[in-house]
Write a protein that holds these residues in place. Structure first.
Motif, PDB file in Angstrom:
ATOM      1  N   UNK A 120       1.067  -1.028   0.489  1.00  0.00           N
ATOM      2  CA  UNK A 120      -0.304  -0.050   0.294  1.00  0.00           C
ATOM      3  C   UNK A 120       0.670   1.358  -0.281  1.00  0.00           C
ATOM      4  N   UNK A 121       0.641   2.080  -1.094  1.00  0.00           N
ATOM      5  CA  UNK A 121       1.215   2.945  -1.342  1.00  0.00           C
ATOM      6  C   UNK A 121       0.132   4.676  -0.824  1.00  0.00           C
ATOM      7  N   UNK A 122       0.894   5.641  -0.033  1.00  0.00           N
ATOM      8  CA  UNK A 122       0.215   6.499  -0.073  1.00  0.00           C
ATOM      9  C   UNK A 122       0.838   7.958  -0.438  1.00  0.00           C
ATOM     10  N   UNK A 123      -0.072   8.288  -1.606  1.00  0.00           N
ATOM     11  CA  UNK A 123       0.370   9.571  -2.564  1.00  0.00           C
ATOM     12  C   UNK A 123      -0.700  10.454  -2.419  1.00  0.00           C
ATOM     13  N   UNK A 124      -0.020  11.974  -2.654  1.00  0.00           N
ATOM     14  CA  UNK A 124      -1.308  12.535  -2.778  1.00  0.00           C
ATOM     15  C   UNK A 124      -1.899  13.191  -4.040  1.00  0.00           C
ATOM     16  N   UNK A 125      -3.150  13.546  -4.126  1.00  0.00           N
ATOM     17  CA  UNK A 125      -4.117  13.595  -5.470  1.00  0.00           C
ATOM     18  C   UNK A 125      -3.431  14.028  -6.588  1.00  0.00           C
ATOM     19  N   UNK A 126      -2.849  15.012  -7.188  1.00  0.00           N
ATOM     20  CA  UNK A 126      -2.220  15.245  -8.157  1.00  0.00           C
ATOM     21  C   UNK A 126      -1.039  14.909  -8.217  1.00  0.00           C
ATOM     22  N   UNK A 127      -0.580  13.284  -7.306  1.00  0.00           N
ATOM     23  CA  UNK A 127       0.686  12.716  -8.580  1.00  0.00           C
ATOM     24  C   UNK A 127      -0.372  11.059  -8.898  1.00  0.00           C
ATOM     25  N   UNK A 128      -1.180  10.545  -7.905  1.00  0.00           N
ATOM     26  CA  UNK A 128      -1.991   9.915  -8.204  1.00  0.00           C
ATOM     27  C   UNK A 128      -2.655   9.652  -9.666  1.00  0.00           C
ATOM     28  N   UNK A 129      -2.842  11.703  -9.871  1.00  0.00           N
ATOM     29  CA  UNK A 129      -3.561  11.458 -10.668  1.00  0.00           C
ATOM     30  C   UNK A 129      -2.686  11.582 -12.308  1.00  0.00           C
ATOM     31  N   UNK A 130      -1.284  12.147 -12.175  1.00  0.00           N
ATOM     32  CA  UNK A 130      -0.355  11.932 -12.320  1.00  0.00           C
ATOM     33  C   UNK A 130      -0.169  10.509 -13.077  1.00  0.00           C
ATOM     34  N   UNK A 131      -0.233   9.465 -12.306  1.00  0.00           N
ATOM     35  CA  UNK A 131       0.643   8.030 -12.348  1.00  0.00           C
ATOM     36  C   UNK A 131      -0.891   7.619 -13.432  1.00  0.00           C
ATOM     37  N   UNK A 132      -2.140   7.785 -13.144  1.00  0.00           N
ATOM     38  CA  UNK A 132      -3.400   7.348 -13.761  1.00  0.00           C
ATOM     39  C   UNK A 132      -3.177   7.719 -15.150  1.00  0.00           C
ATOM     40  N   UNK A 133      -2.454   8.334 -15.457  1.00  0.00           N
ATOM     41  CA  UNK A 133      -1.968   8.990 -17.174  1.00  0.00           C
ATOM     42  C   UNK A 133      -1.358   7.775 -18.101  1.00  0.00           C
TER      43      UNK A 133
END
Length: 189
Positions: A120-133
């Motif tokens: 399990x990894x915690x990242x902020x929303x901006x980072x997660x949105x970047x990864x999801x691309x």
């Protein structure tokens, strides 16, 4: 269950950007009749994943052909909240997820993930949105980074959990490292 070490892992991603996904949504209680850790994958996200007639819900991201075979789930905040059932981690692992990236996790769910060889990894929303691309991302557990071709993000993890995952050790395997001492102690009685 065999615990496979996680060191550097590249996998396909699937976004599921909902906050407060609880363990009842991950694995509805109606499917908790098994006594082993396996066989729960087909029931993961059951109420979202399938239409009332039992067919796949085409609007549910993991059902979309683009995301078939995804092993990294990118999701919202407070993932795994609700009851403490370990079945939720079993269902996600059996479904094929090895890494879950969220804004935050329920404490018990977080521990259940690590005990079942999921990171399990915690990242902020901006980072997660970047990864999801990106279709694929790489997680480097020893260096605690998640990377795309264009950017890397650092994540925190307790050293105990990190070492267990890197070395593929569960609680029993750790105990068995002291088997000689345990046997020696038992002979004193």
């Amino acid at each position: 269950m065999e615990i496979k070490p996680i060191t550097i892992y590249t996998g396909k991603t699937v976004p599921l950007f909902y906050d407060n996904i609880d363990t009842d949504q991950i694995i509805p209680k109606v499917h908790l009749k098994r006594v082993s850790k396996s066989g729960f994958g087909p029931f993961a996200f059951d109420e979202w994943r399938y239409l009332p007639d039992g067919s796949d819900n085409p609007d549910f991201n993991p059902n979309k052909p683009k995301y078939h075979g995804a092993s990294i789930l990118i999701t919202g905040d407070n993932f795994g909240c609700g009851s403490s059932r370990e079945h939720a981690a079993w269902a996600l692992k059996d479904y094929g997820f090895n890494i879950i990236i969220a804004g935050s996790f329920s404490d018990i769910f977080y521990m259940n993930c690590t005990k079942n060889a999921m990171l399990p990894i915690c990242l902020n929303q901006k980072e997660r949105e970047h990864l999801a691309q990106f279709d694929e991302i790489t997680v480097d557990l020893p260096n605690q980074t998640v990377s795309t071709v264009s950017q890397s993000f650092h994540f925190d993890i307790d050293e105990t959990w990190k070492n267990k995952l890197i070395h593929g050790l569960d609680d029993i395997a750790i105990t068995l490292q002291f088997e000689n001492l345990i046997e020696k102690y038992e002979k004193t009685f």
